[in-house]
Design a protein around this motif. Sequence first.
Motif, PDB file in Angstrom:
ATOM      1  N   ALA A   1       0.842  -1.205   0.000  1.00 51.26           N
ATOM      2  CA  ALA A   1       0.000   0.000   0.000  1.00 51.26           C
ATOM      3  C   ALA A   1       0.871   1.246   0.000  1.00 51.26           C
ATOM      4  O   ALA A   1       0.647   2.186  -0.767  1.00 51.26           O
ATOM      5  N   LEU A   2       1.883   1.242   0.846  1.00 47.74           N
ATOM      6  CA  LEU A   2       2.768   2.408   0.926  1.00 47.74           C
ATOM      7  C   LEU A   2       3.485   2.647  -0.393  1.00 47.74           C
ATOM      8  O   LEU A   2       3.606   3.789  -0.858  1.00 47.74           O
ATOM      9  N   GLU A   3       3.935   1.581  -1.011  1.00 49.04           N
ATOM     10  CA  GLU A   3       4.693   1.744  -2.259  1.00 49.04           C
ATOM     11  C   GLU A   3       3.836   2.360  -3.363  1.00 49.04           C
ATOM     12  O   GLU A   3       4.304   3.201  -4.133  1.00 49.04           O
ATOM     13  N   ALA A   4       2.574   1.949  -3.423  1.00 52.18           N
ATOM     14  CA  ALA A   4       1.684   2.532  -4.432  1.00 52.18           C
ATOM     15  C   ALA A   4       1.612   4.046  -4.257  1.00 52.18           C
ATOM     16  O   ALA A   4       1.644   4.811  -5.233  1.00 52.18           O
ATOM     17  N   SER A   5       1.543   4.484  -3.024  1.00 52.26           N
ATOM     18  CA  SER A   5       1.451   5.917  -2.770  1.00 52.26           C
ATOM     19  C   SER A   5       2.778   6.629  -3.045  1.00 52.26           C
ATOM     20  O   SER A   5       2.801   7.707  -3.653  1.00 52.26           O
ATOM     21  N   LEU A   6       3.873   6.035  -2.616  1.00 58.56           N
ATOM     22  CA  LEU A   6       5.176   6.678  -2.842  1.00 58.56           C
ATOM     23  C   LEU A   6       5.462   6.835  -4.333  1.00 58.56           C
ATOM     24  O   LEU A   6       6.048   7.834  -4.759  1.00 58.56           O
ATOM     25  N   ASP A   7       5.032   5.854  -5.130  1.00 60.25           N
ATOM     26  CA  ASP A   7       5.248   5.963  -6.577  1.00 60.25           C
ATOM     27  C   ASP A   7       4.507   7.166  -7.159  1.00 60.25           C
ATOM     28  O   ASP A   7       4.975   7.779  -8.122  1.00 60.25           O
ATOM     29  N   MET A   8       3.367   7.491  -6.567  1.00 56.13           N
ATOM     30  CA  MET A   8       2.664   8.709  -6.967  1.00 56.13           C
ATOM     31  C   MET A   8       3.418   9.943  -6.469  1.00 56.13           C
ATOM     32  O   MET A   8       3.624  10.913  -7.211  1.00 56.13           O
ATOM     33  N   TRP A   9       3.851   9.905  -5.229  1.00 59.76           N
ATOM     34  CA  TRP A   9       4.545  11.055  -4.637  1.00 59.76           C
ATOM     35  C   TRP A   9       5.819  11.413  -5.407  1.00 59.76           C
ATOM     36  O   TRP A   9       6.216  12.589  -5.464  1.00 59.76           O
ATOM     37  N   LEU A  10       6.451  10.401  -5.990  1.00 59.76           N
ATOM     38  CA  LEU A  10       7.696  10.681  -6.723  1.00 59.76           C
ATOM     39  C   LEU A  10       7.432  11.552  -7.947  1.00 59.76           C
ATOM     40  O   LEU A  10       8.345  12.153  -8.500  1.00 59.76           O
ATOM     41  N   ARG A  11       6.164  11.647  -8.367  1.00 62.88           N
ATOM     42  CA  ARG A  11       5.807  12.515  -9.502  1.00 62.88           C
ATOM     43  C   ARG A  11       5.343  13.900  -9.049  1.00 62.88           C
ATOM     44  O   ARG A  11       5.041  14.747  -9.884  1.00 62.88           O
ATOM     45  N   ALA A  12       5.262  14.128  -7.758  1.00 60.45           N
ATOM     46  CA  ALA A  12       4.789  15.430  -7.264  1.00 60.45           C
ATOM     47  C   ALA A  12       5.968  16.374  -7.024  1.00 60.45           C
ATOM     48  O   ALA A  12       7.027  15.952  -6.576  1.00 60.45           O
ATOM     49  N   ASP A  13       5.758  17.640  -7.329  1.00 56.51           N
ATOM     50  CA  ASP A  13       6.781  18.662  -7.098  1.00 56.51           C
ATOM     51  C   ASP A  13       6.546  19.258  -5.713  1.00 56.51           C
ATOM     52  O   ASP A  13       5.512  19.895  -5.465  1.00 56.51           O
ATOM     53  N   LEU A  14       7.503  19.056  -4.809  1.00 51.20           N
ATOM     54  CA  LEU A  14       7.296  19.503  -3.430  1.00 51.20           C
ATOM     55  C   LEU A  14       7.248  21.029  -3.304  1.00 51.20           C
ATOM     56  O   LEU A  14       6.653  21.558  -2.364  1.00 51.20           O
ATOM     57  N   GLY A  15       7.868  21.723  -4.261  1.00 49.11           N
ATOM     58  CA  GLY A  15       7.766  23.190  -4.266  1.00 49.11           C
ATOM     59  C   GLY A  15       6.328  23.610  -4.561  1.00 49.11           C
ATOM     60  O   GLY A  15       5.776  24.505  -3.904  1.00 49.11           O
ATOM     61  N   GLU A  16       5.726  22.942  -5.518  1.00 52.85           N
ATOM     62  CA  GLU A  16       4.309  23.216  -5.825  1.00 52.85           C
ATOM     63  C   GLU A  16       3.408  22.834  -4.649  1.00 52.85           C
ATOM     64  O   GLU A  16       2.436  23.532  -4.343  1.00 52.85           O
ATOM     65  N   VAL A  17       3.746  21.724  -4.012  1.00 48.96           N
ATOM     66  CA  VAL A  17       2.964  21.297  -2.847  1.00 48.96           C
ATOM     67  C   VAL A  17       3.014  22.365  -1.763  1.00 48.96           C
ATOM     68  O   VAL A  17       1.984  22.755  -1.194  1.00 48.96           O
ATOM     69  N   ARG A  18       4.211  22.854  -1.490  1.00 50.25           N
ATOM     70  CA  ARG A  18       4.364  23.860  -0.430  1.00 50.25           C
ATOM     71  C   ARG A  18       3.632  25.160  -0.787  1.00 50.25           C
ATOM     72  O   ARG A  18       2.955  25.749   0.062  1.00 50.25           O
ATOM     73  N   ALA A  19       3.758  25.591  -2.031  1.00 48.76           N
ATOM     74  CA  ALA A  19       3.121  26.852  -2.432  1.00 48.76           C
ATOM     75  C   ALA A  19       1.597  26.752  -2.275  1.00 48.76           C
ATOM     76  O   ALA A  19       0.950  27.643  -1.721  1.00 48.76           O
ATOM     77  N   LYS A  20       1.028  25.647  -2.745  1.00 52.03           N
ATOM     78  CA  LYS A  20      -0.423  25.493  -2.639  1.00 52.03           C
ATOM     79  C   LYS A  20      -0.857  25.321  -1.182  1.00 52.03           C
ATOM     80  O   LYS A  20      -1.891  25.855  -0.762  1.00 52.03           O
ATOM     81  N   SER A  21      -0.070  24.590  -0.414  1.00 49.70           N
ATOM     82  CA  SER A  21      -0.382  24.393   1.002  1.00 49.70           C
ATOM     83  C   SER A  21      -0.461  25.737   1.728  1.00 49.70           C
ATOM     84  O   SER A  21      -1.417  25.999   2.468  1.00 49.70           O
ATOM     85  N   LEU A  22       0.549  26.575   1.503  1.00 51.90           N
ATOM     86  CA  LEU A  22       0.542  27.883   2.174  1.00 51.90           C
ATOM     87  C   LEU A  22      -0.642  28.733   1.720  1.00 51.90           C
ATOM     88  O   LEU A  22      -1.279  29.412   2.527  1.00 51.90           O
ATOM     89  N   ALA A  23      -0.929  28.678   0.426  1.00 51.09           N
ATOM     90  CA  ALA A  23      -2.060  29.462  -0.088  1.00 51.09           C
ATOM     91  C   ALA A  23      -3.377  28.977   0.538  1.00 51.09           C
ATOM     92  O   ALA A  23      -4.242  29.775   0.909  1.00 51.09           O
ATOM     93  N   MET A  24      -3.516  27.665   0.692  1.00 48.74           N
ATOM     94  CA  MET A  24      -4.766  27.130   1.248  1.00 48.74           C
ATOM     95  C   MET A  24      -4.897  27.421   2.741  1.00 48.74           C
ATOM     96  O   MET A  24      -5.976  27.773   3.218  1.00 48.74           O
ATOM     97  N   THR A  25      -3.812  27.248   3.488  1.00 45.46           N
ATOM     98  CA  THR A  25      -3.913  27.509   4.928  1.00 45.46           C
ATOM     99  C   THR A  25      -4.181  28.993   5.178  1.00 45.46           C
ATOM    100  O   THR A  25      -4.978  29.344   6.056  1.00 45.46           O
ATOM    101  N   GLU A  26      -3.540  29.849   4.381  1.00 46.57           N
ATOM    102  CA  GLU A  26      -3.769  31.285   4.525  1.00 46.57           C
ATOM    103  C   GLU A  26      -5.228  31.628   4.206  1.00 46.57           C
ATOM    104  O   GLU A  26      -5.879  32.386   4.924  1.00 46.57           O
ATOM    105  N   LEU A  27      -5.715  31.045   3.131  1.00 47.87           N
ATOM    106  CA  LEU A  27      -7.096  31.280   2.722  1.00 47.87           C
ATOM    107  C   LEU A  27      -8.072  30.842   3.820  1.00 47.87           C
ATOM    108  O   LEU A  27      -9.025  31.550   4.155  1.00 47.87           O
ATOM    109  N   PHE A  28      -7.815  29.689   4.403  1.00 48.66           N
ATOM    110  CA  PHE A  28      -8.718  29.171   5.437  1.00 48.66           C
ATOM    111  C   PHE A  28      -8.705  30.070   6.678  1.00 48.66           C
ATOM    112  O   PHE A  28      -9.749  30.349   7.274  1.00 48.66           O
TER     113      PHE A  28
END
Lengths: 412, 412
Positions: free
Chosen positions: B290-317
């Motif tokens: 189960a973990l490996e299936a998720s990590l294989d997806m995470w390897l395609r995610a850009d952590l800079g984009e993740v952080r930028a959107k995370s900050l925008a969402m928490t600020e918005l909330f």
Amino acid sequence: MTRNTPTREECARLDARDPLARFRSEFVLPEGTIYLDGNSLGALPAATPERVAALVEQEWGQHLVRSWNDAGWWEKPRDLGAKVAPLIGAAAHEVVVGDGTSANLFKVLVAALRLNPRRRVVVGESGNFPTDLYITQGVTELMGVSERRYDPRRQSLREALAPGDAAVVLLSHVDYHTGELRDMAEITRMAHESGALVVWDLCHSVGALPVHLSECGVDFAVGCTYKYLNGGPGAPAFTYAAERHHDTARQPLSGWHGHARPFDFAGEYQPAEGATRFLSGSQPLVADAALEASLDMWLRADLGEVRAKSLAMTELFIELTAAAGFGVVTPLPAARRGSQVSLSHPDGYPVMQALIERGVIGDFRAPDVLRFGFTPLYVGYVDVFDAAACLRDVVETGVWRAPRFSRRSQVT
Amino acid sequence: MTRNTPTREECARLDARDPLARFRSEFVLPEGTIYLDGNSLGALPAATPERVAALVEQEWGQHLVRSWNDAGWWEKPRDLGAKVAPLIGAAAHEVVVGDGTSANLFKVLVAALRLNPRRRVVVGESGNFPTDLYITQGVTELMGVSERRYDPRRQSLREALAPGDAAVVLLSHVDYHTGELRDMAEITRMAHESGALVVWDLCHSVGALPVHLSECGVDFAVGCTYKYLNGGPGAPAFTYAAERHHDTARQPLSGWHGHARPFDFAGEYQPAEGATRFLSGSQPLVADAALEASLDMWLRADLGEVRAKSLAMTELFIELTAAAGFGVVTPLPAARRGSQVSLSHPDGYPVMQALIERGVIGDFRAPDVLRFGFTPLYVGYVDVFDAAACLRDVVETGVWRAPRFSRRSQVT
């Protein structure tokens, strides 16, 4: 073969009369394979895939974090412990399921040493399974106590206990290498008489034969669930702590799942009641679901029938391979035999590889042992007959001498 | 709401421009739910059920014990570690996956104390997650060293380190309660200057923001994979050990999977190279799948984009709920905020239950905190808008006062 060795037809008649035969259809096994390695990794119960899928797709996917309450996730280590309990002769509140055997051994060894603080020696067999030896080293180094290993071929446990300094005796109920079964009642009594507590490793006996922890007065025990219990590869292990130690035992992996009131998020650790104090952190629920599917099946099995069939099968296999030139490592008396037969052969590795190629799966343990596990719920007498015939043929024809059978894989 | 607060239509436009929006379809989420508890249990990746089923039905069911070689089971702790490594700024050989966070904390704390034997104090925050506190207690009691807890609202880390006796500093990168993000680089430098080693708990930062363990010179770290990494309930945790400690670090849960040559079945423990020496026993492969299936997806995610959107969402909330009368527990500066917003309310428990009944799932932590986790791969800006509107409505209408919302469940 002796004159009285059963024929294949007689084996088929034994299968037809076998009260456990109905369990065979509750397992998935590959076509054309006789699987005699259930002492290493148990076969897949037919009910497991659906249970795992339900956990993943419904409990996790649809109910998400609410399943900690609604699907009983938080209680799972105790609920699974209660299902293991009758298999090892324990009360439900004396058993929890979580973490691996190595971590659990660490916990109970430290707890046992703390309960016997005037003694400073852990006694165990030099041939115990490596992780038992290595964890003992880890514990003794950390706690500044010493270790005494004895080789039962050269020294008795009584002699090893003679100095009167043993705090804890750690032994495997069934030896992983030889398949020898130890007399739990007698050894536990002897250890207690000498002033030591006892920790039993049940990895190779749970699900292979009835275990009577309470009746034998055992202090602590650990065991895995992925061998005879069919819980799945690397399935969570269990920890047994006798009720009389519940109030005083202290284990050092004191995570929040072992806290008396975890959802107070208090600053100070306070151990929970019962065996719960042996828990540490969150457990892999996906793996727990697989284990639970198997335990629910095991609760319908009669361990007396399991033991009777196991002894009949191991005896039959020893008999049917007697003339093939192997050394028999496993003790012949039934009372000293687990559910495994270990045969020695100087070229054991390629012999086993040739056998596996022909569809009979056992395993090899250095330097020269072929191990065959007999699992009464999904192996029958005809399987034993055919496996023995195949093994005799591999040895007699010398097919194992083909170079491809000598190439070592990383994991044996 | 202030004049500049985005409208729902503006949020929809943000979603339409979101480079991470394509990940939303890679998750399964229940209809009609806005899931803001991914900081507790991450949502189910759509690829996971099939991967788990393949492990169960094919690798286990059909290939059985041979999968230890053929399906790479033996290597899984290292292979998964290599997939976690880029998410935490580590090299592949510095990370292994196995056991839980509590057990891994125990291992690295003991290893760190042994590497700094002239110092006898573990320094940590009094408000750290309970298992961090409890495991520290377990370690310090066993090793006869002491513990110094400081409350960062009353004392700085610099003051806590002033006596010059700290062997190890243990901190959470993001606080589970407040959502505060710590300055890993600065704190690690300060600890090292004082002569201490540093252990970071990454449970609430891994997958929430880029982590730079090597760059910050961190000694050891642990973290779970079931929150922002979507590995499944109770999924196996990871351990990071900086390369410079590989030859000298010794952890006490020295099981056979951490041995240099496990299949020699040697009597003496000899630690393996690299982070492998932090392994103990067999791991639950079903949970690993189960973990490996998720990590294989995470390897395609850009952590800079993740952080930028995370900050925008928490600020918005925070912005959208500003007028509703909550206390904002989470720090407002972006550099001090993880991916979670904690709001305080004297009746936080029934407010959260009323919100959950309306399909917005967050959680409650005693005494008065509502936690909302924002997971950029499967939560969007309209979700944030709707969740905030729902929360405002729950508070403004007083629906949370209905008696059914005050009934406590066992697990919160």
